[in-house]
Design an enzyme around this catalytic site. Structure first.
Site, PDB file in Angstrom:
ATOM      1  N   ARG A   1       0.852  -1.197   0.000  1.00 32.33           N
ATOM      2  CA  ARG A   1       0.000   0.000   0.000  1.00 32.33           C
ATOM      3  C   ARG A   1       0.886   1.245   0.000  1.00 32.33           C
ATOM      4  NH1 ARG A   1      -1.921   1.593   4.589  1.00 32.33           N
ATOM      5  NH2 ARG A   1      -2.615  -0.465   5.241  1.00 32.33           N
TER       6      ARG A   1
ATOM      7  N   TYR B   1     -14.280  17.745 -16.004  1.00 28.97           N
ATOM      8  CA  TYR B   1     -14.707  16.349 -16.051  1.00 28.97           C
ATOM      9  C   TYR B   1     -15.874  16.147 -15.082  1.00 28.97           C
ATOM     10  CZ  TYR B   1     -14.459  11.299 -15.638  1.00 28.97           C
ATOM     11  OH  TYR B   1     -14.764   9.968 -15.623  1.00 28.97           O
TER      12      TYR B   1
ATOM     13  N   ASP C   1      -5.261  19.775 -14.074  1.00 27.93           N
ATOM     14  CA  ASP C   1      -5.542  18.438 -14.585  1.00 27.93           C
ATOM     15  C   ASP C   1      -5.081  18.437 -16.048  1.00 27.93           C
ATOM     16  OD1 ASP C   1      -6.707  16.247 -15.856  1.00 27.93           O
ATOM     17  OD2 ASP C   1      -8.482  16.252 -14.578  1.00 27.93           O
TER      18      ASP C   1
ATOM     19  N   LYS D   1      -6.411   7.637 -19.577  1.00 26.59           N
ATOM     20  CA  LYS D   1      -6.625   8.210 -20.903  1.00 26.59           C
ATOM     21  C   LYS D   1      -5.350   8.122 -21.754  1.00 26.59           C
ATOM     22  CE  LYS D   1     -10.483   8.925 -18.814  1.00 26.59           C
ATOM     23  NZ  LYS D   1     -10.814  10.155 -18.124  1.00 26.59           N
TER      24      LYS D   1
HETATM   25  C1  LIG Z   1     -11.315  10.574 -16.872  1.00 24.50           C
HETATM   26  C2  LIG Z   1     -10.910  11.864 -16.296  1.00 24.50           C
HETATM   27  C3  LIG Z   1     -10.755  12.039 -14.912  1.00 24.50           C
HETATM   28  C4  LIG Z   1     -11.089  10.937 -13.918  1.00 24.50           C
HETATM   29  O1  LIG Z   1     -10.201   9.887 -14.030  1.00 24.50           O
HETATM   30  P1  LIG Z   1     -10.582   8.335 -13.727  1.00 24.50           P
HETATM   31  O2  LIG Z   1      -9.307   7.635 -14.046  1.00 24.50           O
HETATM   32  O3  LIG Z   1     -11.707   7.972 -14.629  1.00 24.50           O
HETATM   33  O4  LIG Z   1     -10.970   8.255 -12.282  1.00 24.50           O
HETATM   34  C5  LIG Z   1     -10.331  13.262 -14.459  1.00 24.50           C
HETATM   35  N1  LIG Z   1     -10.066  14.281 -15.315  1.00 24.50           N
HETATM   36  C6  LIG Z   1     -10.214  14.160 -16.643  1.00 24.50           C
HETATM   37  C7  LIG Z   1      -9.914  15.319 -17.532  1.00 24.50           C
HETATM   38  C8  LIG Z   1     -10.644  12.957 -17.188  1.00 24.50           C
HETATM   39  O5  LIG Z   1     -10.801  12.841 -18.514  1.00 24.50           O
END
Ligand SMILES: *Cc1c(COP(=O)(O)O)cnc(C)c1O
Length: 378
Positions: free
Chosen positions: A46, A98, A170, A195
């Site tokens: 962890r 998001y 982000d 992604k």
């Molecule tokens: C998909 C996404 C998230 C969330 O991520 P997960 O891996 O699905 O929890 C956050 N920010 C953006 C821009 C995203 O496309």
């Protein structure tokens, strides 16, 4: 080393025990100790795992900072950052982010005593106007999701620094290949590695990095306490995906540009939103702070809900699915899918209309993608 080389080598060295060139999957929960408390730096997975360590080092190197942590999802990464704030703290967020991040902040962290303002950070003076005495941070995505609005990173960093606010970007849509928030003065970068970074639509993961050792230690302690870590097998898959990140991003970008100009000329299309088009409201900022425009395109097709639904159903190469950033092209309907958790009035205010379709342009042959859109639009 340069980015293409870092993607392949950073954080990864031949295995000491066997000489294996590829970082092994250390599929273990625990590590033997020579004497109580005497171990080789790994005590319990962890907290630390060699496969995850390699990924963390690799991703941090790509963003150009020394410290990074990977999480079991992008949302887990965001939640862990939010846990570092105190009851009463106020956070300013971009208004078109998001959907899952919005839900996390509003449904979960509001109940834990944080307050949020969602503002259009592309509007002149909007950030300054939203700052309160208890404001602690600015959280943004650029380009946004799904309206692809571009926020001036240098301007936000400058205003925030003057007010002592933490800046968090982000960077999921652009990746460090096309956008480098730390170079504009940002404090923290967060990713959904699900992604583009992993790129193969087969893992869920998140990442946070910072140049600040103290902040990193705080987040690391929170991560160990909360437990939202990435497992070794998923870490390994992401490491493998990242080796081709720069080369994939170049094709996403060239396919994205070609597709945007193709759609822009199409008679069945009402509007194309793509930061690379001169018609995009923040095209100049995009060209200044991004070294590519990527593969995300939002399109308003003619005929509203009926038109967009028919179009999506007729697509053959583009798969109808949530998520983005994989090698395969995906299409989704924000109002009915990713932004369905956003109230209809709020969606309308953001411009997420019923004819809006979001494309994640993959790295297939551009002519097959064009032909697919053309027949579906017809
Ligand atoms: C998909 C996404 C998230 C969330 O991520 P997960 O891996 O699905 O929890 C956050 N920010 C953006 C821009 C995203 O496309």
């Amino acid at each position: 080393m340069r980015l293409d080389t870092l993607a392949i080598h950073a954080g990864q060295r031949p295995d000491v025990a066997t000489g294996a060139v590829t970082t092994p999957v250390y599929q273990t929960a625990t590590y033997v100790q020579a004497a109580p408390g005497e171990h080789k730096g790994w005590a319990y997975s962890r907290g630390e795992n060699p496969t995850r360590d390699a990924l963390q080092e690799n991703l941090a190197a790509l963003e150009g900072v020394p410290y990074g942590l990977t999480f079991s999802s992008g949302c887990a990464a965001a939640a862990t950052i939010m846990h570092s704030f105190e009851v009463g703290d106020h956070i300013i967020c971009g208004d078109d982010g998001y959907g899952g991040t919005y839900r996390l902040f509003v449904e979960v962290f509001t109940r834990s005593g944080l307050t949020f303002s969602f503002v259009d950070l592309t509007a002149e003076g909007a950030l300054e106007a939203a700052i309160r005495p208890e404001t602690k941070a600015v959280w943004l995505e650029t380009p946004t999701n799904p309206m692809l609005k571009v926020t001036d990173l240098a301007a936000v960093a400058e205003i925030s620094k003057a007010k002592g606010l933490l800046t968090i970007c982000d960077n999921t849509f652009m990746t460090p290949v096309f956008q480098r928030p730390f170079e504009f003065g940002f404090d923290v970068v967060v990713h959904s590695t699900t992604k583009y970074l992993n790129g193969h639509s087969d893992v869920i993961g998140g990442f946070v990095c910072t140049p600040d050792e103290e902040r990193f230690e705080r987040l690391r302690r929170l991560q160990i306490s909360i437990g939202a870590t990435q497992g070794p097998w998923d870490s390994w898959l992401i490491l493998r995906g990242i080796k081709t990140l720069p080369i994939r991003m170049r094709v996403h970008d060239s396919n994205g540009r070609a597709m945007a100009s193709f759609l822009n000329e199409h008679k069945s299309v009402e509007k194309v939103i793509y930061p690379g088009l001169a018609s995009h409201p923040q095209h100049k900022i995009a060209a200044r702070q991004m070294s590519g425009f990527g593969g995300m395109i939002s399109v308003v097709v003619k005929g509203g809900l009926e038109g967009s639904t028919k179009f999506i159903k007729a697509l053959k190469v583009f798969a109808l699915a949530e998520s983005l950033g994989g090698v395969e092209s995906l299409v989704q309907h924000p109002a009915l899918m990713t932004q369905a958790s956003v109230a209809p009035e709020r969606r309308a205010k953001l411009g997420i209309e019923d004819g809006l379709v979001r494309l994640s342009v993959g790295i297939e042959d551009i002519d097959d993608l064009k032909e697919d859109l053309d027949q579906a639009l017809a």
